[in-house]
Design an enzyme around this catalytic site. Structure first.
Site, PDB file in Angstrom:
ATOM      1  N   LEU A 133       0.763  -1.539   0.136  1.00 47.21           N
ATOM      2  CA  LEU A 133       0.025  -0.190   0.107  1.00 47.21           C
ATOM      3  C   LEU A 133       1.123   1.154  -0.150  1.00 47.21           C
ATOM      4  CD1 LEU A 133      -3.357   1.348   0.518  1.00 47.21           C
ATOM      5  CD2 LEU A 133      -2.162   1.330   2.238  1.00 47.21           C
ATOM      6  N   HIS A 134       0.695   1.792  -0.717  1.00 50.81           N
ATOM      7  CA  HIS A 134       1.484   3.242  -0.877  1.00 50.81           C
ATOM      8  C   HIS A 134       0.756   4.480  -1.654  1.00 50.81           C
ATOM      9  CE1 HIS A 134       1.978   0.981  -4.874  1.00 50.81           C
ATOM     10  NE2 HIS A 134       2.016   2.195  -5.936  1.00 50.81           N
ATOM     11  N   LEU A 135       0.866   5.396  -0.475  1.00 48.16           N
ATOM     12  CA  LEU A 135       0.011   7.099  -1.261  1.00 48.16           C
ATOM     13  C   LEU A 135       1.012   7.886  -1.712  1.00 48.16           C
ATOM     14  CD1 LEU A 135      -1.869   9.048  -0.035  1.00 48.16           C
ATOM     15  CD2 LEU A 135      -0.829   9.760   1.825  1.00 48.16           C
TER      16      LEU A 135
END
Length: 771
Positions: free
Chosen positions: A675-677
């Site tokens: 998960l990465h923003l």
């Protein structure tokens, strides 16, 4: 047919609406008396309306012309306030779409008169006639009419018609002629479906009318009425075969192009489109304006503003529709909303008003809406009056029981989605699959939560109510899109079919270059045991049908993703493991200058192939969080801290360059595990932005704003996301002004100089960060 649209309000039209209407008539089959109809309307008008007939057979200085000439002539006549009948061959939805679109551009209503005469009558007339303008007579005419029957498509409200009238014999045709002859310059006709057979084909002749609308009505009907100036629920997307009464006909000009059969994949795609239209339509009543006595003028402003913002947010999903419904032909709220929506130039194929019973939209109005909203009470109980009582009564006990499972109460400004059981009469009869209960502000001193006429607070709550309603509707749409994608995938694989778009996507998504380079810069450091496990995970397991994440670290958690409706399963290739390895073992990459910040919960990393001047990633360090599909309520604190870190870095960049604007968000289906923003500046000035997939992954609903993800998880416990990768292959459009461009270089040249403001939905909820 007044210039302001076929309204049903009793209020007079504005001064600018004094001119006559425009009408467009389309011929579906030769020999169906469409030219006779057009001539009779033009010659017999006795109430002051100015009619013009435009015939493709004679538009070229007495000779056959083109569709473009017809469109131009129609546009010119409509702008002069005339009513126009188009006498040309338009048998299929695709052929009609350009004229419907013209009506939308000029803010005129669209009517269809279907001349449903027996085929043998049409053939007989076509054979026996003499001196036909298009020289279509005798045996040649019989052949053409017979071939046309293979392609004809019956008109539907979802194409964009506000009124459909069927004529089954010459008597019906005479009545239709008399009806239109009696219209004065400011008169209009009720909207809906009239005299259409419940079964059987519409065999002959579609006459389609574009008329400038009105806020008065001259004809009474028990049927529902569409009252927004242009009611084109689905003008740009041809509807699927299973919604057709029969396969349509083709005009002589199109025969050579259209006689080949569609292949299986095209037919399946059309069927999916029909589900899209139904499942992406929300019918809703005006909230708080009846029993709660909220001011109608303020309420109409809020309805139009929130609807416009929502549709802008989903600008690329053209089949999403919002329908405001009211029982009364003289509804003040419908009149106000119609007028204000027209002034804001909202696409009236995607947002329109409808007069009718919200529990009988399909059976009485021919309008399919799989999602309806209920103006509920705070206890979510049946009873009372109005919409709430009607919906609970129509849906039966099953809705009451289903509602209990979802929520016990509502607070003002919120909504809750209730899946409607298939045993519900409303589901079986009307095709309604979901009811969204929504509660607005109360200005009635006799009801709970009275606001004492505090319209500042009341308006805020009503805004929140509509935003909550539309966001819940969006969640249903995303879930539907995910299911359609899952359903389509195996069938396409089984058939071995590959569409041109699929091939193009594969070409653009070849990871052998950019992604592999990124992987080499952050090489995964794996133990022998890990390598062995990954090898095993990529091999078929003949002993156990379910492979757990511990046995397959590069396998997405299948159960979780199925629940989310995003993807059924996902296998991460070795190149996609780079971010995961970095998050799990940052100490092994301490010498790289790409890492900007490290904490126990996340890492901030420069994107090695940035798609803008400033582009960084905030990567979660929690094992098991591969993508949005894995995020649950317990991860909210982490998401908030990741968001705060992103905002902090955006502000640092703004100190260096105040001209930048940043957006924070997640890809619906990321290509890299973990998960990465994304924190990305909106200039998109980068040589690494090379193709449609790059562009559309940041400028379409595929990109989920961080604030929206957090809010959705707070409310529903998980995030929904569009897994339809066809979105990534859509045409290139400027993220500010939405203009279309043929390729990336031209798009980049445009956005470097585009001064348009950002879409209104991005300017809310701090979706953008700027100085």
């Amino acid at each position: 047919m007044n210039p302001d649209g076929g309204g049903s309000s009793s209020s007079p039209p504005p001064p600018s609406a004094s001119r006559g209407a425009g009408a467009e008539a389309k011929e579906e089959e030769r020999g169906g008396k469409q030219s006779t109809f057009a001539d009779a309307v033009v010659a017999g008008s006795n109430a002051g309306r100015r009619w013009v007939r435009i015939c493709q057979d004679t538009i070229g200085n007495g000779k056959a012309g083109t569709k473009i000439q017809c469109l131009k002539a129609t546009s010119d006549a409509l702008k002069e306030g005339k009513s126009v009948l188009i006498d040309r061959c338009n048998l299929e939805r695709e052929q009609r779409a350009d004229f419907v679109k013209l009506g939308s551009t000029l803010h005129v209503d669209v009517h269809a008169v279907a001349l449903d005469l027996p085929a043998k009558v049409c053939i007989s007339r076509a054979v026996s006639r003499k001196g036909h303008e298009g020289n279509l007579q005798g045996g040649k005419a019989a052949l053409v009419v017979n071939r046309m029957l293979q392609k004809k498509e019956t008109p539907l409200l979802t194409e964009g018609f506000s009124r459909i009238m069927s004529c089954n014999d010459d008597g019906d045709i005479k009545k239709a002629v008399d009806l239109y002859n009696a219209l004065g310059p400011s008169d209009s006709l009720p909207s809906g479906i009239f005299c259409q057979k419940s079964k059987g084909p519409v065999q002959v002749g579609i006459m389609k009318f574009l008329k400038k609308g009105d806020t008065s009505t001259v004809e009474k009907s028990s049927g529902p009425k569409i009252t927004l100036s242009e009611t084109k629920p689905e003008q740009q997307k041809p509807l699927p075969k299973h919604e057709k009464v029969e396969e349509g006909m083709s005009c002589p000009m199109e025969i050579e192009k259209g006689l080949n059969d569609k292949n299986e994949n095209e037919e399946h795609a059309k069927e999916c489109d029909s589900g899209d239209v139904d499942s992406c339509t929300l019918a809703f009543p005006s909230i708080s304006t009846a029993d709660f006595q909220f001011d109608l003028d303020r309420a109409s402003d809020i309805i139009v503003d929130t609807a416009a913002d929502f549709l802008q947010k989903f600008d690329n999903i053209t089949y999403i529709r919002l329908v405001l419904v009211d029982l009364s032909e003289k509804s003040r709220i419908l009149s106000l909303v119609k007028e204000k929506a027209s002034k804001k130039s909202i696409d009236c194929s995607r947002f329109f008003t409808f007069v009718g019973d919200i529990t009988q939209l399909h059976t009485k109005g021919g309008l399919r809406c799989s999602v309806i909203a209920n103006a509920a009470n705070w206890r979510l109980k049946p009873g009372g009056g109005g919409v709430n009582a009607a919906i609970f009564s129509a849906a039966g006990e099953s809705l009451h029981h289903a509602t209990k499972k979802c929520a016990d109460a509502l607070r003002p400004g919120t909504s809750v989605v209730v899946p409607l059981p298939s045993i519900s009469p409303l589901h079986q009869r009307e095709g309604v699959t979901h009811v969204i209960h929504v509660l607005g502000p109360n200005m009635n001193p006799m009801r709970p939560d009275y606001l004492k006429n505090d319209y500042i607070k009341g308006s805020k709550i009503l805004h929140e109510a509509y935003n909550s309603l539309f966001e819940n509707f969006a969640s249903i749409v995303r879930g539907h899109m995910g299911k359609q994608n899952e359903k389509l995938g195996p069938e396409m694989s089984a058939s071995g079919g590959t569409s041109p778009n699929d091939t193009k996507m594969k070409r653009e998504d070849s990871h052998g270059s950019e992604r592999m380079k990124k992987h080499k810069l952050l090489p995964p450091i794996m133990t022998v045991k890990q390598q062995h496990e990954c090898t095993k995970a990529n091999m078929p397991n003949y002993h156990d049908k379910s492979i757990t994440s511990s046995a397959a670290p590069n396998q997405a958690r299948e159960g979780d993703t199925k629940k989310s409706g995003v993807v059924a399963s996902k296998t991460w290739g070795s190149w996609a493991q780079a971010l995961y390895e970095l998050a799990m073992h940052p100490e092994k990459y301490k010498n790289t200058d790409s890492i900007m910040e490290t904490s126990d919960e996340f890492i901030v990393l420069k994107d090695l192939y940035p798609k803008a001047k400033r582009h960084v990633l905030v990567i979660s360090r929690t094992d098991g969080l591969d993508s949005l599909a894995d995020v649950k309520k317990e991860h909210l604190p982490l998401l908030r801290r990741m968001h705060s870190a992103g905002v902090k870095w955006a502000q640092k960049f703004l100190e260096e360059d105040a001209s930048l604007v940043f957006r924070l968000g997640y890809h619906s289906v990321p290509s890299m595990r973990q998960l990465h923003l994304h924190i990305i500046s909106q200039d998109f000035d980068s040589t690494s932005l090379k193709n449609k997939k790059h562009w559309n992954s940041f400028t379409t609903p595929f990109f989920r704003d961080s604030v929206d993800v957090i809010e959705e998880i707070e409310q529903h416990g998980s995030a929904t996301a569009s897994s339809d990768e066809k979105i990534l292959a859509m045409e290139l459009r400027c993220h500010r002004c939405r203009s279309a461009h043929p390729n990336i270089p031209k798009l980049k040249s445009h956005i470097a100089n585009c001064k348009s403001s950002f879409p209104s939905h991005l300017l809310q909820k701090n979706r953008l960060t700027s100085s």
